[in-house]
Scaffold this active site. Structure first.
Site, PDB file in Angstrom:
ATOM      1  CB  SER A  15      -0.937  -0.026   1.215  1.00  0.00           C
ATOM      2  OG  SER A  15      -1.949   0.940   1.072  1.00  0.00           O
ATOM      3  CG  ASN A  16      -0.423   4.636  -1.321  1.00  0.00           C
ATOM      4  OD1 ASN A  16      -1.078   5.463  -0.697  1.00  0.00           O
ATOM      5  ND2 ASN A  16      -0.954   3.938  -2.325  1.00  0.00           N
ATOM      6  N   PRO A  17       1.190   5.625   1.871  1.00  0.00           N
ATOM      7  CG  PRO A  17       3.064   6.862   2.417  1.00  0.00           C
ATOM      8  CD  PRO A  17       2.421   6.162   1.284  1.00  0.00           C
ATOM      9  CB  ALA A  60      -2.350   7.166  -3.357  1.00  0.00           C
TER      10      ALA A  60
END
Ligand code: CTP
Length: 225
Positions: free
Chosen positions: A21-23, A92
């Site tokens: 995943s991403n922040p 995102a």
């Protein structure tokens, strides 16, 4: 007008307890949903896994992966072809997913040191293809499409490239390495890029103020036909 807003990250699981995943926290997308609703629009918010409250009056659809998000966006677009629609892709979206997702937790002994990945669909490009294919009957009005370009560095050139390649009406670029415009901040410092090549750098503002600019931009395009 109808707004479909995507927000937050996607998660790409390799088993029930591990994912890529991403922040992203979803704050920008939730601000767009709030601003659009406050301006009197009908808003559907398609959210990846985030810890934010749904703005009042907004319909929310929760998704996990990029493929779930694509299916939800397509379903929302198809659900109403009559009203002018604006799609704002703040999410995102993970570009890759593990080639396999195990149904039960993988034990260390079952995992290799390398993870095989496959490409996820690009949601905006898929929507462009489905708009081009929609030729029977009265052609639906193509939705206004607004994208984001989160870059590590000055975003202008990459935002312009994404505007061209993804057929967008507006790209909102930002430098996510800055402490005031990165993931999870309440402010953003953005550059607006339009298909005519124009670039407008906005000063540091709250994400809600950026969101109001985006909604006003979509309203202007819709009223110019
Ligand atoms: N996006 C999308 N589908 C994807 C990835 C991104 O629709 N699979 C959308 C994002 O929501 C955003 C825009 O495309 O509005 C740009 O996303 P970004 O991650 O900045 O760019 P990428 O397309 O991933 O390109 P690159 O990897 O070259 O930065």
């Amino acid at each position: 007008m109808r707004f479909i807003v995507t927000a937050g990250p996607t998660r790409e699981h390799l088993d029930p307890v591990r994912f890529l995943s991403n922040p992203s926290t979803g704050r920008m997308g939730f601000a767009v949903a709030r601003a659009a609703r406050a301006a009197g629009h009908d808003v559907t918010l398609i959210a990846g896994p985030v810890a934010l409250r749904t703005p009042p009056g907004v319909r929310r659809v929760d998704v996990v992966s990029a493929r779930d998000m694509l299916a939800a966006v397509l379903a929302e677009l198809k659900a109403d072809l009559r009203h002018p629609t604006c799609l704002v892709m703040t999410a995102a979206v993970a570009d890759w997913r593990p080639a396999r997702c195990a149904k039960t937790k993988l034990k260390k002994g079952e995992m290799s040191d390398t993870l095989k990945l496959v490409r996820n669909p690009d949601i905006l490009k898929t929507i462009n293809r489905s708009i081009r294919r929609a030729t029977t009957g009265v052609p639906p009005v193509a939705p206004i499409r607004i994208g984001f370009a989160a870059e590590t560095g000055v975003p202008d050139a990459e935002a312009a490239r994404k505007c061209r390649e993804k057929g967008l009406d507006l790209v909102v670029g930002n430098d996510v390495t800055r402490p005031d415009s990165g993931f999870g901040t309440s402010t953003n410092r953005v550059t607006l890029v339009t298909p005519d090549g124009r670039t407008q750098r906005l000063p540091l503002m709250s994400k809600l103020a950026v969101a109001r600019r985006i909604v006003a931009f979509a309203e202007r395009i819709a009223s110019n036909g």
